[in-house]
Design an enzyme around this catalytic site. Sequence first.
Site, PDB file in Angstrom:
ATOM      1  N   ASP A   1       0.847  -1.198   0.000  1.00 29.69           N
ATOM      2  CA  ASP A   1       0.000   0.000   0.000  1.00 29.69           C
ATOM      3  C   ASP A   1       0.889   1.258   0.000  1.00 29.69           C
ATOM      4  O   ASP A   1       1.753   1.406   0.869  1.00 29.69           O
ATOM      5  CB  ASP A   1      -0.872  -0.056   1.270  1.00 29.69           C
ATOM      6  CG  ASP A   1      -1.843   1.110   1.357  1.00 29.69           C
ATOM      7  OD1 ASP A   1      -1.782   2.008   0.494  1.00 29.69           O
ATOM      8  OD2 ASP A   1      -2.668   1.104   2.294  1.00 29.69           O
TER       9      ASP A   1
ATOM     10  N   LYS B   1      -6.870  13.283  -8.378  1.00 30.34           N
ATOM     11  CA  LYS B   1      -7.964  12.824  -9.240  1.00 30.34           C
ATOM     12  C   LYS B   1      -9.224  13.580  -8.826  1.00 30.34           C
ATOM     13  O   LYS B   1      -9.519  13.699  -7.626  1.00 30.34           O
ATOM     14  CB  LYS B   1      -8.173  11.312  -9.086  1.00 30.34           C
ATOM     15  CG  LYS B   1      -6.880  10.498  -9.220  1.00 30.34           C
ATOM     16  CD  LYS B   1      -6.393  10.405 -10.638  1.00 30.34           C
ATOM     17  CE  LYS B   1      -5.042   9.698 -10.697  1.00 30.34           C
ATOM     18  NZ  LYS B   1      -4.424   9.674 -12.009  1.00 30.34           N
TER      19      LYS B   1
HETATM   20  C1  LIG Z   1      -3.316   5.475 -12.961  1.00 28.91           C
HETATM   21  S1  LIG Z   1      -2.543   4.031 -12.413  1.00 28.91           S
HETATM   22  C2  LIG Z   1      -0.854   4.502 -12.399  1.00 28.91           C
HETATM   23  C3  LIG Z   1      -0.217   4.505 -13.742  1.00 28.91           C
HETATM   24  C4  LIG Z   1       1.257   4.772 -13.660  1.00 28.91           C
HETATM   25  N1  LIG Z   1       1.538   6.109 -13.174  1.00 28.91           N
HETATM   26  C5  LIG Z   1       1.890   4.598 -15.020  1.00 28.91           C
HETATM   27  O1  LIG Z   1       2.320   5.614 -15.591  1.00 28.91           O
HETATM   28  O2  LIG Z   1       1.992   3.475 -15.507  1.00 28.91           O
HETATM   29  C6  LIG Z   1      -2.921   4.010 -10.724  1.00 28.91           C
HETATM   30  C7  LIG Z   1      -2.227   2.936  -9.945  1.00 28.91           C
HETATM   31  O3  LIG Z   1      -2.405   3.243  -8.573  1.00 28.91           O
HETATM   32  C8  LIG Z   1      -2.394   2.022  -7.883  1.00 28.91           C
HETATM   33  N2  LIG Z   1      -2.938   2.255  -6.538  1.00 28.91           N
HETATM   34  C9  LIG Z   1      -4.156   2.704  -6.174  1.00 28.91           C
HETATM   35  N3  LIG Z   1      -4.232   2.795  -4.836  1.00 28.91           N
HETATM   36  C10 LIG Z   1      -3.021   2.419  -4.356  1.00 28.91           C
HETATM   37  C11 LIG Z   1      -2.472   2.288  -3.053  1.00 28.91           C
HETATM   38  N4  LIG Z   1      -3.173   2.593  -1.973  1.00 28.91           N
HETATM   39  N5  LIG Z   1      -1.187   1.865  -2.938  1.00 28.91           N
HETATM   40  C12 LIG Z   1      -0.452   1.578  -4.023  1.00 28.91           C
HETATM   41  N6  LIG Z   1      -0.927   1.665  -5.274  1.00 28.91           N
HETATM   42  C13 LIG Z   1      -2.195   2.078  -5.439  1.00 28.91           C
HETATM   43  C14 LIG Z   1      -3.212   1.083  -8.759  1.00 28.91           C
HETATM   44  O4  LIG Z   1      -2.867  -0.271  -8.486  1.00 28.91           O
HETATM   45  C15 LIG Z   1      -2.785   1.535 -10.171  1.00 28.91           C
HETATM   46  O5  LIG Z   1      -1.757   0.695 -10.676  1.00 28.91           O
END
Ligand SMILES: C[S@@+](CC[C@H](N)C(=O)[O-])C[C@H]1O[C@@H](n2cnc3c(N)ncnc32)[C@H](O)[C@@H]1O
Length: 361
Positions: free
Chosen positions: A259, A305
């Site tokens: 996380d 977001k």
């Molecule tokens: C929009 S994508 C990121 C794309 C990335 N920046 C790229 O350029 O490839 C959002 C990511 O946030 C991750 N995510 C959401 N909540 C999270 C958390 N609490 N801890 C870690 N990752 C998280 C999701 O698994 C997802 O892979």
Amino acid sequence: MTSIVLYCRPGFEKECGAEIQEKAAWNEIYGYLELTKKEGVVFFHLQNSDDGTKLIEILPLKRLIFARQWFLTLTDKIELPSFNRVETIVEALGTQWQYTDLRMETPDTNDGKELSKFCRKLAVPLRQQLRKHKILTPKGDDFGANLHALFLSGQEVILGYSLGTNSSPHVMGIHRLKFPSESPSRSTLKLDEAFLYFIPKEEREARLSSGMRAVDLGSAPGGWTYQLVRRGMMVSAVDNGPMAESLMETGQVKHYQMDGFKFLPSKQNVHWLVCDMIEKPQRVAKLMAQWLIHGHCKEAMFNLKLPMKGRYQQVTNDLQTMKDIFADHQVKYEIYAKHLYYDREEVTVHARLLSPLPLIK
Ligand SMILES: C[S@@+](CC[C@H](N)C(=O)[O-])C[C@H]1O[C@@H](n2cnc3c(N)ncnc32)[C@H](O)[C@@H]1O
């Protein structure tokens, strides 16, 4: 009537309008809005015409989150004849003022795209005539005024100007970038644009240099990590999802499947914290402020977001939360937010502390 014309992402006209109205009012400048949904253009009609020059001088465009570019009108809508369009424009401008650049612009719509072909053709004879009448000066002065011609159709144009020192160097404020085919996701363009937008050219070598350590929260599949890796940084990539093999093979990436709200670096040697987690913006804003306050990173670049409703209010609240945290810790800071071209339902924020950190127990 004198107006400020602002360009934003289509669909964000309400936010862009609410923001200019509020920030102009802080400077005791008032006006009313005219906007058409999904056209990406906002008109702020000034109550007092003389306020226009003041506003584009004292309000930095960089402080506006939703406006990509702006200009102050010199004319109302001009009807263009089918022939002698160039002459009509030159005549409307007069020879009193000079400009260093000409920007041919259209609404950011499908019709606008068609119109831009017409604009490109017209730009050649128009530039020639403007030079001939010494309305356009020879190239080379970045600090002069830019002449804007906003074509609403082939028969209708509005003319105006922006200050070279307080406007975007890109036409309609759009910095188009080439997608690097080696990147695992298109999101990569967001961080690339953010670095180019927020970090001044002359400081990039020092602030985005090879060997720096970076943390990428919400990193999978690795579009943002790719931008850090290609700049020679060592990256801790935090996401439960998988990272692209090509990035892992560089030896510059360590993947933590956990996380992002629980991850902390083992040493205080991280320069960049970047974060693209899809999470509540308030939560992300607080996390970013905590990292900076505790010295876990020197600079943070992250996306907030945005929900569908009340987006301007939401960003304002999130930024205020961060400012309150910084104020509580009595640190000086720099924080800017922008709705960048490659952003969608989100804005990008850059934050860093400017004064030394007090000791935190
Ligand atoms: C929009 S994508 C990121 C794309 C990335 N920046 C790229 O350029 O490839 C959002 C990511 O946030 C991750 N995510 C959401 N909540 C999270 C958390 N609490 N801890 C870690 N990752 C998280 C999701 O698994 C997802 O892979």
